[in-house]
Motif scaffolding. Structure first.
Motif, PDB file in Angstrom:
ATOM      1  N   UNK B  82       0.937  -1.223  -0.031  1.00  0.00           N
ATOM      2  CA  UNK B  82       0.134   0.095   0.142  1.00  0.00           C
ATOM      3  C   UNK B  82       0.730   1.342  -0.043  1.00  0.00           C
ATOM      4  N   UNK B  83       1.780   1.175   0.842  1.00  0.00           N
ATOM      5  CA  UNK B  83       2.987   2.371   0.774  1.00  0.00           C
ATOM      6  C   UNK B  83       3.457   2.898  -0.507  1.00  0.00           C
ATOM      7  N   UNK B  84       3.757   1.555  -1.320  1.00  0.00           N
ATOM      8  CA  UNK B  84       4.338   1.678  -2.410  1.00  0.00           C
ATOM      9  C   UNK B  84       3.470   2.268  -3.592  1.00  0.00           C
ATOM     10  N   UNK B  85       2.204   1.723  -3.431  1.00  0.00           N
ATOM     11  CA  UNK B  85       1.170   2.398  -4.360  1.00  0.00           C
ATOM     12  C   UNK B  85       0.906   3.788  -4.209  1.00  0.00           C
ATOM     13  N   UNK B  86       0.893   4.110  -2.969  1.00  0.00           N
ATOM     14  CA  UNK B  86       0.523   5.598  -2.503  1.00  0.00           C
ATOM     15  C   UNK B  86       1.765   6.530  -3.119  1.00  0.00           C
ATOM     16  N   UNK B  87       2.995   5.944  -2.886  1.00  0.00           N
ATOM     17  CA  UNK B  87       3.884   6.797  -3.175  1.00  0.00           C
ATOM     18  C   UNK B  87       4.056   6.914  -4.916  1.00  0.00           C
ATOM     19  N   UNK B  88       3.750   5.665  -5.348  1.00  0.00           N
ATOM     20  CA  UNK B  88       4.236   5.799  -6.686  1.00  0.00           C
ATOM     21  C   UNK B  88       2.964   6.259  -7.653  1.00  0.00           C
ATOM     22  N   UNK B  89       1.859   6.113  -7.291  1.00  0.00           N
ATOM     23  CA  UNK B  89       0.629   6.599  -8.074  1.00  0.00           C
ATOM     24  C   UNK B  89       0.530   8.196  -7.699  1.00  0.00           C
ATOM     25  N   UNK B 161      -9.695  -8.756   7.511  1.00  0.00           N
ATOM     26  CA  UNK B 161     -11.278  -8.896   7.798  1.00  0.00           C
ATOM     27  C   UNK B 161     -12.060  -8.025   6.802  1.00  0.00           C
ATOM     28  N   UNK B 162     -11.725  -6.803   6.483  1.00  0.00           N
ATOM     29  CA  UNK B 162     -12.434  -5.909   5.768  1.00  0.00           C
ATOM     30  C   UNK B 162     -12.505  -6.133   4.374  1.00  0.00           C
ATOM     31  N   UNK B 163     -11.584  -6.974   3.912  1.00  0.00           N
ATOM     32  CA  UNK B 163     -11.557  -7.286   2.793  1.00  0.00           C
ATOM     33  C   UNK B 163     -12.624  -8.199   1.962  1.00  0.00           C
ATOM     34  N   UNK B 164     -13.126  -8.414   0.885  1.00  0.00           N
ATOM     35  CA  UNK B 164     -14.148  -8.954   0.555  1.00  0.00           C
ATOM     36  C   UNK B 164     -13.525 -10.453   0.455  1.00  0.00           C
ATOM     37  N   UNK B 165     -12.354 -10.550  -0.092  1.00  0.00           N
ATOM     38  CA  UNK B 165     -11.634 -11.937  -0.118  1.00  0.00           C
ATOM     39  C   UNK B 165     -11.337 -12.377   1.228  1.00  0.00           C
ATOM     40  N   UNK B 166     -11.086 -11.678   2.245  1.00  0.00           N
ATOM     41  CA  UNK B 166     -10.424 -11.869   3.600  1.00  0.00           C
ATOM     42  C   UNK B 166      -8.898 -11.688   3.319  1.00  0.00           C
ATOM     43  N   UNK B 167      -8.430 -11.159   2.416  1.00  0.00           N
ATOM     44  CA  UNK B 167      -7.009 -11.041   2.387  1.00  0.00           C
ATOM     45  C   UNK B 167      -6.817  -9.512   1.504  1.00  0.00           C
ATOM     46  N   UNK B 168      -5.448  -9.053   1.974  1.00  0.00           N
ATOM     47  CA  UNK B 168      -5.026  -7.885   1.090  1.00  0.00           C
ATOM     48  C   UNK B 168      -3.550  -8.264   0.670  1.00  0.00           C
ATOM     49  N   UNK B 169      -3.076  -7.663  -0.414  1.00  0.00           N
ATOM     50  CA  UNK B 169      -1.904  -7.808  -1.131  1.00  0.00           C
ATOM     51  C   UNK B 169      -0.942  -7.099  -0.065  1.00  0.00           C
ATOM     52  N   UNK B 170       0.015  -7.784   0.642  1.00  0.00           N
ATOM     53  CA  UNK B 170       0.929  -6.841   1.604  1.00  0.00           C
ATOM     54  C   UNK B 170       2.309  -6.643   1.036  1.00  0.00           C
ATOM     55  N   UNK B 171       2.721  -7.447   0.097  1.00  0.00           N
ATOM     56  CA  UNK B 171       4.088  -7.453  -0.515  1.00  0.00           C
ATOM     57  C   UNK B 171       4.216  -8.065  -1.608  1.00  0.00           C
TER      58      UNK B 171
END
Lengths: 259, 182
Positions: B82-89, B161-171
């Protein structure tokens, strides 16, 4: 991004056994930044991950009293690191060591409180075991610690149950429900408690979590000590049991006195 | 009158009667301690693949001139990713760049699932970004001549838990994978 970076784990006193491997993976995260061509693999030896562990095994002996500061290179050890390590040849690297973390540093990371319930729900009988069950599970939280992105993992390691009558129990397990194990009611369990007097008691549970941190290297570094979380109170009304002869059971005649 | 014959003598524990007989309450069913997030590895890997495809779809919908389109990308990521996407985008947005084309997923290889914990799922994905063009405000390409068409990525997913799939991309870390080479 830290670019070419050697992350040296475990306070680079490399008198301890260490493994070194030149990997071909980047140290940076690859998302939309790949559009312009970032995240290229540089297989020239420019990226090296070093990891090591303390001689004592998985629990680094980090003194809790040492105040933690930001990332501090630990290249100056009492011993000449070049005598024992392979990283001292012409190094086109910047050496950055991740900070030592104490349990106090994790104050901003709060693992969830345990759940607490009992059997029979809300009731107990004087002289008979009342079952109490606390439950907590592993959690992972991410955030920033000492200026670093970090993932923190909490694992329940033990529980302290306060039965509200002056009795406490330290236990490795949160206990199991009679219903879950198929045991009849009032069977003693690892976490059950027998009250000696009538009354209403407030039971509480504290879970002790062990913590580990990962600064992005994929290596979980244990943090000495425990982080605790307290459950909400579970009220239990302890009654006396008296044997009585009755004409019919409550099931047969629910309107009979005492039912 | 003779007292009625008591048909049965039943000794009842008071509490037992209250709980089992009259009050109608049933025994509590505490949640199992340390319940894993997924019933099986297959479930975990399926959730991870769904998460990554949703993330790539979100990336493909990004309009660098409209930061609102970044939000779905952030929603599918956590931590470092998430940090990378924030910075990059946000940097590309600030620089006035424009992106076109799409990321395609060529390969998906499940690698690791820590079933005992509420923890990470790891998988390898091979992505193709050859159709993606990135230009600056003047229309000049800012794509590095060294940019590979394909990236083999080791992906780590955390439970969310808040993700629809139960997972988030962390790295998402680039690795060398011959099968994904150009």
């Amino acid at each position: 991004m830290r670019g070419l970076m050697v992350s040296v784990i475990a306070s680079i006193l490399i008198a301890m056994p260490a493994t070194a491997s030149a990997t071909t993976q980047t140290s940076e995260n690859c998302g939309s930044n790949t559009w312009a061509g970032a995240c290229s693999i540089t297989n020239s030896g420019g990226t090296v991950d070093l990891s090591g562990s303390t001689a004592s095994g998985t629990e680094p002996d980090i003194p809790q009293s040492t105040p933690s500061s930001g990332p501090t290179p630990h290249a100056e050890s009492q011993r000449d690191p070049c005598a024992t390590t392979m990283v001292c040849r012409d190094m086109p690297y910047e050496i950055v060591s991740v900070p030592d973390v104490t349990i106090e540093d994790l104050a901003s990371f709060r693992p969830a409180a345990p759940t607490l319930t009992g059997e029979p729900l809300g009731f107990g009988v004087v002289g008979l075991p009342a079952n109490v069950v606390a439950a907590a599970s592993e959690q992972r939280l991410s955030g920033e610690l000492l200026g670093w992105d970090v993932a923190v993992r909490f694992r329940p390691a033990g529980y302290v149950l306060d039965y509200g009558d002056g009795t406490t129990l330290r236990t490795a397990t949160g206990g199991t429900a009679w219903a879950a194990t198929g045991q009849p009611q009032f069977t003693p369990t690892a976490t059950s408690h027998t009250y000696r007097a009538r009354g209403t008691y407030s039971v509480s549970a504290r879970v002790l979590y062990t913590a580990a941190v990962d600064f992005g290297s994929g290596l979980w570094r244990p943090v000495p000590g425990y982080v605790t979380a307290d459950s909400r109170a579970y009220r239990i009304e302890v009654l006396e049991a008296r044997t009585a002869l009755v004409d019919r059971t409550c099931a047969e005649d629910p309107h009979t006195a005492g039912c | 009158m003779l007292p009625r014959i008591v048909s049965g003598l039943v000794a009842l524990l008071l509490a037992g009667a209250m709980v089992a007989g009259c009050s109608g309450r049933s025994a509590p069913e505490p949640s199992a301690p340390s319940a894993p997030a997924f019933g099986s590895d297959d479930e975990a890997f399926a959730a991870a693949e769904e998460t990554y495809r949703a993330y790539v779809d979100a990336l493909n919908q990004v309009d660098l001139s409209d930061p609102a389109t970044f939000e779905p990308v952030f929603a599918w990521t956590t931590g470092e990713a998430k940090a990378t996407e924030h910075k990059s985008l946000s940097q590309m947005h600030a620089d006035g760049w424009n992106v076109s084309g799409e990321t395609a997923i060529l390969k998906w290889v499940p690698e690791e699932h820590q079933a005992s914990a509420l923890g990470a799922v790891v998988a390898i994905a091979c992505t193709d970004i050859s159709t993606i063009a990135l230009v600056d405000g003047a229309g000049t390409s800012v794509v590095s001549p060294d940019r590979p068409d394909r990236n083999a990525l080791r992906l780590t997913f955390d439970v969310a838990p808040k993700s629809a799939t139960g997972l988030s991309l962390a790295k998402s870390v680039r690795i060398e994978d011959a099968a994904c080479a150009d």
